[in-house]
Write a protein that holds these residues in place. Structure first.
Motif, mmCIF file in Angstrom:
data_model
loop_
_atom_site.group_PDB
_atom_site.id
_atom_site.type_symbol
_atom_site.label_atom_id
_atom_site.label_comp_id
_atom_site.label_asym_id
_atom_site.label_seq_id
_atom_site.Cartn_x
_atom_site.Cartn_y
_atom_site.Cartn_z
ATOM 1 N N ILE A 1 0.838 -1.396 0.014
ATOM 2 C CA ILE A 1 0.153 0.180 -0.243
ATOM 3 C C ILE A 1 0.767 1.328 -0.032
ATOM 4 C CG2 ILE A 1 -0.287 -0.139 2.596
ATOM 5 C CD1 ILE A 1 -2.921 1.291 2.430
ATOM 6 N N GLU B 1 2.104 6.675 2.246
ATOM 7 C CA GLU B 1 1.434 8.044 2.725
ATOM 8 C C GLU B 1 0.121 7.450 3.047
ATOM 9 O OE1 GLU B 1 2.640 7.912 -0.273
ATOM 10 O OE2 GLU B 1 3.752 9.572 -0.863
ATOM 11 N N ASP B 2 -0.453 6.775 2.524
ATOM 12 C CA ASP B 2 -2.133 6.102 2.913
ATOM 13 C C ASP B 2 -1.879 5.387 4.262
ATOM 14 O OD1 ASP B 2 -3.167 7.120 0.599
ATOM 15 O OD2 ASP B 2 -2.915 5.282 -0.613
ATOM 16 N N ASP C 1 -1.069 7.832 6.860
ATOM 17 C CA ASP C 1 -2.372 8.728 7.402
ATOM 18 C C ASP C 1 -3.243 7.534 8.427
ATOM 19 O OD1 ASP C 1 -1.284 10.387 6.153
ATOM 20 O OD2 ASP C 1 -2.348 10.564 4.262
ATOM 21 N N ARG C 2 -3.550 6.463 7.855
ATOM 22 C CA ARG C 2 -4.266 5.711 8.625
ATOM 23 C C ARG C 2 -3.498 5.331 9.998
ATOM 24 N NH1 ARG C 2 -4.557 0.561 5.784
ATOM 25 N NH2 ARG C 2 -3.254 -0.480 7.375
ATOM 26 N N LYS D 1 -2.874 -3.862 4.040
ATOM 27 C CA LYS D 1 -4.098 -3.356 3.412
ATOM 28 C C LYS D 1 -5.523 -3.663 4.009
ATOM 29 C CE LYS D 1 -1.845 -3.815 -1.114
ATOM 30 N NZ LYS D 1 -1.952 -4.545 -2.470
ATOM 31 N N THR E 1 -8.197 -2.714 6.807
ATOM 32 C CA THR E 1 -8.604 -1.515 7.588
ATOM 33 C C THR E 1 -9.491 -1.843 8.685
ATOM 34 O OG1 THR E 1 -10.358 -1.212 5.869
ATOM 35 C CG2 THR E 1 -8.359 -0.098 5.532
ATOM 36 N N TYR F 1 7.259 4.374 7.567
ATOM 37 C CA TYR F 1 6.270 4.012 6.664
ATOM 38 C C TYR F 1 7.077 3.770 5.379
ATOM 39 C CZ TYR F 1 2.645 4.636 10.197
ATOM 40 O OH TYR F 1 2.068 4.597 11.518
#
Length: 677
Positions: A361, A364-365, A368-369, A542, A544, A563
């Motif tokens: 993934i 950055e994503d 952020d999560r 990945k 969530t 990350y």
């Protein structure tokens, strides 16, 4: 009475005998007439019973000289009877159509084991074959890896794909390439290409490629299956009699978690339920079951078949459903795969390759999560019931990462730090002058790290249960520090990027003659399957939903570099000299991957600790005892797992770090491994 001599007649008679076609080579008829299984080698002792495995009949016909194809591929689930099929092809050939025959396994060790435990018992128990081979160990034509017919008309050469010499000893007209997905490159290049080339001189050659798949893309048996006719077994619905392929998704969508014994398919034509008691009727060819090819035009050269456990009498549909529910629940895994339990299910039960996430993934994503759903850095979440530290050793620094583990393969990245010359130890009040692990200051900082405690959400202070340090580089220097700590607490690890490697195995080294060398660190140095761990990690990153099996949480404030590093590598195809693609993990230029390495190192430690074997009851017991502790102290896992009356906190603490904790876990893990063998 005077006999008239007729030379012309004698010549024609001799010519007629020489020109007479050989009897037909019918492997199915030969198996039914000659093969009798003992209880030792078969779940169904007695003569070969076509009714039990009717889907094998067409494959045996494809292997006969009457079928034009040169290659037959069987893409299958594990423990489906494929080895029996290969043995029928092997022994039937030596009886009906004698020739030099090559049988290749992933390694020479596998080949020797097959010869001793599968081939020789079958030869002894098959009357038509027993007289063809000598059993004398003094006979030059009889050895573990080479067995020649007593009349010299043919021989079986067993070989390992890891040995180029073994693949070049004979020129076989027929061959079996067994466990093909597990073959790795050898010193001379691609073993599959080498084996194939040995039979190219024969116009009537025949090769059986057989295996359970592993990781795709890059799985050899899957590549071969897609190159052939891609035949699947279609069976009639017991209600409307319309043909259909049994697909896993059809059963999966109708599994009731409360009643796995009711697992069933639903007819895609009439919508009626298809239950396990219908299976024997459905798979019978006389009721309409048959193989259907996706690409029939390829049948002249390459026929490929896929079959899985739903068709086989060797496994029940209830067992299949329970195996899936176990994967979904994240329960203990009996194949030492840890986060690869889903891969084991796809490979062994469904006979399907596990699709790899070749790229993680976006960092950055993920960041952020992590920042939105994370927890306080350095504080152990309540779900993290076991702790492992992964340590990466560089020339100028040592980095560490604390990872927590919980039920359903839960992971949490709790803290990280660096011991280097520029910034010193990232532990308050301690400075060093050089970052190399050979320096006394660095070793002292590592000692402090092993003893360090972190607070958890219950108010306890806990140290890591196991520490796994990179021993691939600077091995002697790493060993100099490691050996001062208990082997149950600190281990050395190194990554093995082969998809076929075990998830965790003891390092073995050999001398120039191939004999094992006894190393001083042998009892605490382990290889781990870095490739499979990365694939599992990328898939889990990945996810969530916190309720999903394999969900990963991240502490707030780990930093962008964490990350970037943990998502840095990419799985790419690399062309070999022979043109065969080999999939490897690559680090793009200018990027770092220490955080990714330490995730794997910590996970190797967790596997060694035994978390993949812990049952729900054991996880519950640990959680309950941690929650009830009155003082901020580290309890031993032996205490946490043993149901004893509640005691004051001071009586459950103070046994000295986590040595009993790890010892109890390792003892239980070893018992589980012994049971699985």
């Amino acid at each position: 009475m005077t006999m008239m001599f007729n030379p012309s007649r004698l010549a024609y008679e001799a010519l007629a005998v020489a020109a007479e076609p050989p009897p037909p080579v019918d492997y199915l008829a030969w198996a039914k007439e000659n093969i009798v299984f003992s209880e030792r080698i078969s779940a169904f002792p007695g003569p070969y019973n076509e009714a039990l495995f009717p889907f094998f009949s067409e494959i045996l016909k494809a292997l006969s000289p009457d079928d034009a194809c040169s290659i037959v591929t069987l893409h299958k689930s594990a423990q489906l009877g494929g080895t029996i099929l290969a043995n029928i092809f092997t022994l039937g050939t030596l009886d009906m159509d004698p020739c030099d025959f090559l049988y290749v396994h992933p390694t020479e060790e596998n080949a020797a084991r097959w010869s001793k435990t599968k081939l020789m018992p079958l030869i002894r128990e098959t009357e038509a074959i027993r007289a063809l081979f000598s059993e004398s160990s003094r006979d030059g034509g009889n050895s573990i890896l080479y067995k020649e017919r007593v009349d010299g008309r043919g021989a079986i050469q067993a070989a390992g794909a890891n040995s180029p010499a073994g693949l070049s000893m004979i020129s076989p007209r027929k061959q079996v390439q067994d466990d093909l997905a597990k073959w790795s490159m050898n010193e001379a290049g691609d073993p599959e290409t080498q084996a194939d080339s040995r039979s190219k001189a024969f116009f009537n050659r025949k090769a059986l490629k057989i295996s359970t798949p592993l990781i795709a893309p890059g799985c050899r048996i899957t590549t071969n299956y897609h190159a052939g006719t891609q035949e699947t077994y279609h069976v009639p619905c017991p209600h409307c009699h319309e043909l259909q392929e049994l697909r896993w998704e059809n059963m999966r969508d109708h599994i009731d978690p409360e009643h796995p014994e009711k697992a069933h398919f639903v007819c895609i034509h009439c919508g009626c339920e298809i239950h396990e008691h219908h299976r024997a009727w459905m798979v019978a060819p006389e009721n309409g079951a048959k193989w259907i090819a996706k690409h029939p035009e390829r049948a002249r050269f390459h026929r490929s078949f896929h079959i899985w456990v739903a068709y086989s009498p060797l496994e029940s549909w209830e067992a299949l459903a329970r195996a899936w529910l176990k994967v979904q629940a994240g329960g203990p895994d009996d194949k030492e795969k840890g986060a690869g339990a889903e891969q084991v299910f796809y490979n062994d039960w469904l006979g399907l390759p596990f699709e790899a996430d070749n790229k993680a993934i976006g960092w950055e994503d993920l960041r952020d999560r992590g920042e939105e759903t994370g927890f306080q850095r350095g504080v152990i979440p309540a779900e993290a019931l076991a702790l492992a530290i992964g340590i990466d050793v560089q020339g100028d620094r040592v980095e560490w990462q604390l990872v927590g583990y919980g039920r359903k393969r839960y992971r949490a990245v709790i803290d990280r730090g660096v011991i280097d010359a520029r910034a010193g130890s990232h532990m308050p009040g301690y400075k060093v002058h050089s970052g190399h692990i050979a320096e006394p200051e660095v070793r002292a900082a590592l000692d402090r790290l092993v003893a360090r405690t972190w607070p958890d959400e219950w108010g306890n202070r806990r140290s890591a249960d196991i520490v796994a340090i990179d021993g691939n580089a600077y091995t002697e220097d790493v060993w100099g520090w490691v050996r001062k700590h208990p082997k149950s607490r600190v281990i050395m690890v190194r990554g093995d990027n082969k998809d076929t490697a075990r998830m965790l195995s003891q390092v073995r080294e050999f001398d120039r003659k191939g004999k094992p060398k006894k190393q001083k660190w042998a009892s605490r140095f382990f290889n781990f399957n870095a490739s499979i761990m990365k694939i599992g990690l990328y898939r889990d990153m990945k996810k969530t939903d916190p309720e999903q099996t394999g969900y990963i949480r991240f502490a707030v404030g780990l930093g962008d570099d964490f990350y970037q590093q943990v998502t840095s590598e990419i799985r790419v195809a690399e062309r070999t000299r022979t043109g065969h693609p080999r999939y490897v993990w690559k680090l793009p230029s200018g990027q770092r991957n220490e955080a990714l390495d330490m995730m794997n190192q910590a996970h190797a430690g967790a596997i060694r600790l035994g978390v993949t074997y812990w049952t729900d009851e054991e996880w519950d017991m640990i959680a309950e005892r941690l929650a009830k502790m009155d003082k901020p102290a580290q309890a031993d896992l032996e205490d946490l797992l043993t149901p004893v009356p509640d005691a004051p906190a001071e009586k459950t603490a103070g046994k000295g770090a986590a040595e009993s904790l790890v010892a109890a876990a390792l003892a239980r893990a070893e018992r589980a491994r012994q049971r699985n063998r």
